[in-house]
Design an enzyme around this catalytic site. Structure first.
Site, short mmCIF file in Angstrom:
data_model
loop_
_atom_site.label_atom_id
_atom_site.label_comp_id
_atom_site.label_asym_id
_atom_site.label_seq_id
_atom_site.Cartn_x
_atom_site.Cartn_y
_atom_site.Cartn_z
N ASP A 108 0.87 -1.17 0.00
CA ASP A 108 0.00 0.00 0.00
C ASP A 108 0.91 1.23 0.00
OD1 ASP A 108 -2.10 -1.76 0.34
OD2 ASP A 108 -2.72 -0.99 2.30
N HIS A 132 5.10 -7.38 -0.01
CA HIS A 132 4.75 -8.68 -0.57
C HIS A 132 5.37 -8.84 -1.95
CE1 HIS A 132 1.50 -9.75 2.44
NE2 HIS A 132 1.79 -8.49 2.75
N SER A 175 8.81 3.86 4.67
CA SER A 175 9.87 4.14 3.72
C SER A 175 9.39 3.96 2.28
CB SER A 175 11.09 3.29 4.00
OG SER A 175 12.20 3.83 3.33
#
Length: 284
Positions: free
Chosen positions: A88, A145, A249
């Site tokens: 995200d 992921h 980050s």
């Protein structure tokens, strides 16, 4: 003027000391104090706890455990695409790698070789390929992921600066993503090699991978490398968790030469979600 001043200030701040202090606070088990900090953070940044596997703010013993919280099963379905978005966040930039040059922001490029820690042979595999850079803000889910399935070949820790990685800093600090501390993860796949780079930043206490655990600290002044050509192999499927940031980050991805059609809805600055279509790419 304010943006330029904010960037200038980062050159003066004791970023290492701030990061070590932030890491210490985020890992403390402070009981009610920790819960108050988490509640403040959720309110300030609008964190959506309804999609968290554990929405009970009072049950997190440390801020880090809250920050790296898991999502409910099924919260991020995977699109039918060669490459899915691994996090995200918000799109920083994406597109073609021009020789050894990656576009950072208006007026700024950096080299693929510098990004991966100076390994020219590794960088050469991505000349003329594609890249995508995604910024994770404080409110975002902070596990990373796999954009596609792959077998881990190498992990490289590259020491560096700890500038913020927000959009203003990307516009103001030349070569930002190849200057900051980072962890370079190299994979083999059915479509060729690809790289996931976890970029550190101010207050990012550490970066971790599912096969190694916390990579930093310790912070060293030398490049460190681990190779994974033994048995059993580290193999991860598309959508599997591969790592996480303890505080936020940026992720930079590199893909080899070959036609790569990015999601037509993607644009710099746009919000993206884990699992949505990123691109369809031909094999190199």
């Amino acid at each position: 003027m304010s943006e330029r001043f904010d960037v200038f200030l980062q050159y003066l701040l004791p970023k290492q000391a701030l990061t070590e202090f932030g890491s210490h606070i985020a890992s403390m088990q402070g009981g009610a104090v920790t819960t108050r900090i988490i509640r403040w953070f959720v309110g300030k940044y609008g964190v959506n706890m309804a999609e968290a596997a554990n929405p009970d703010l009072g049950s997190y013993p440390t801020f880090n455990e809250f920050f790296t919280r898991a999502l409910k099963p099924g919260a991020r379905p995977l699109a039918a695409a060669d490459l899915v978005c691994p996090v995200d966040g918000a799109i920083s930039q994406f597109g073609a790698i021009e020789g050894d040059r990656i576009f950072q922001a208006k007026g700024h490029h950096y080299s693929t070789t510098a990004l991966v820690g100076g390994d020219r042979e590794l960088a050469a595999q991505f000349e003329g390929g594609s890249f995508a850079t995604i910024y994770l803000s404080p409110k975002d889910y902070h596990r990373i992921h796999m954009p596609m399935g792959g077998r881990l070949l190498r992990m490289i820790y590259v020491p560096g600066e700890l500038f913020s990685v927000n959009p203003a800093t990307a516009r103001g600090v030349p070569g930002l993503f190849a200057r900051n501390e980072r962890v370079v993860c190299v994979f083999a796949s059915a479509r060729g090699p690809f790289v996931l780079v976890l970029v550190g930043a101010t207050i990012v206490g550490s970066m971790a991978t599912v096969w190694h655990g916390v990579v930093n600290p310790p912070r060293t002044k030398q490049v460190r490398e681990w190779r994974y050509d033994g048995q059993p192999p580290v193999e991860l499927a598309q959508g599997d968790e591969m790592g996480r940031f303890l505080l936020g980050s940026t992720v930079v991805m590199l893909f080899p030469r070959g036609p790569c059609r990015f999601n037509p809805d993607w644009a710099p600055g746009a919000a993206v979600r884990l699992g949505e279509m990123m691109a369809n790419c031909a094999a190199p």
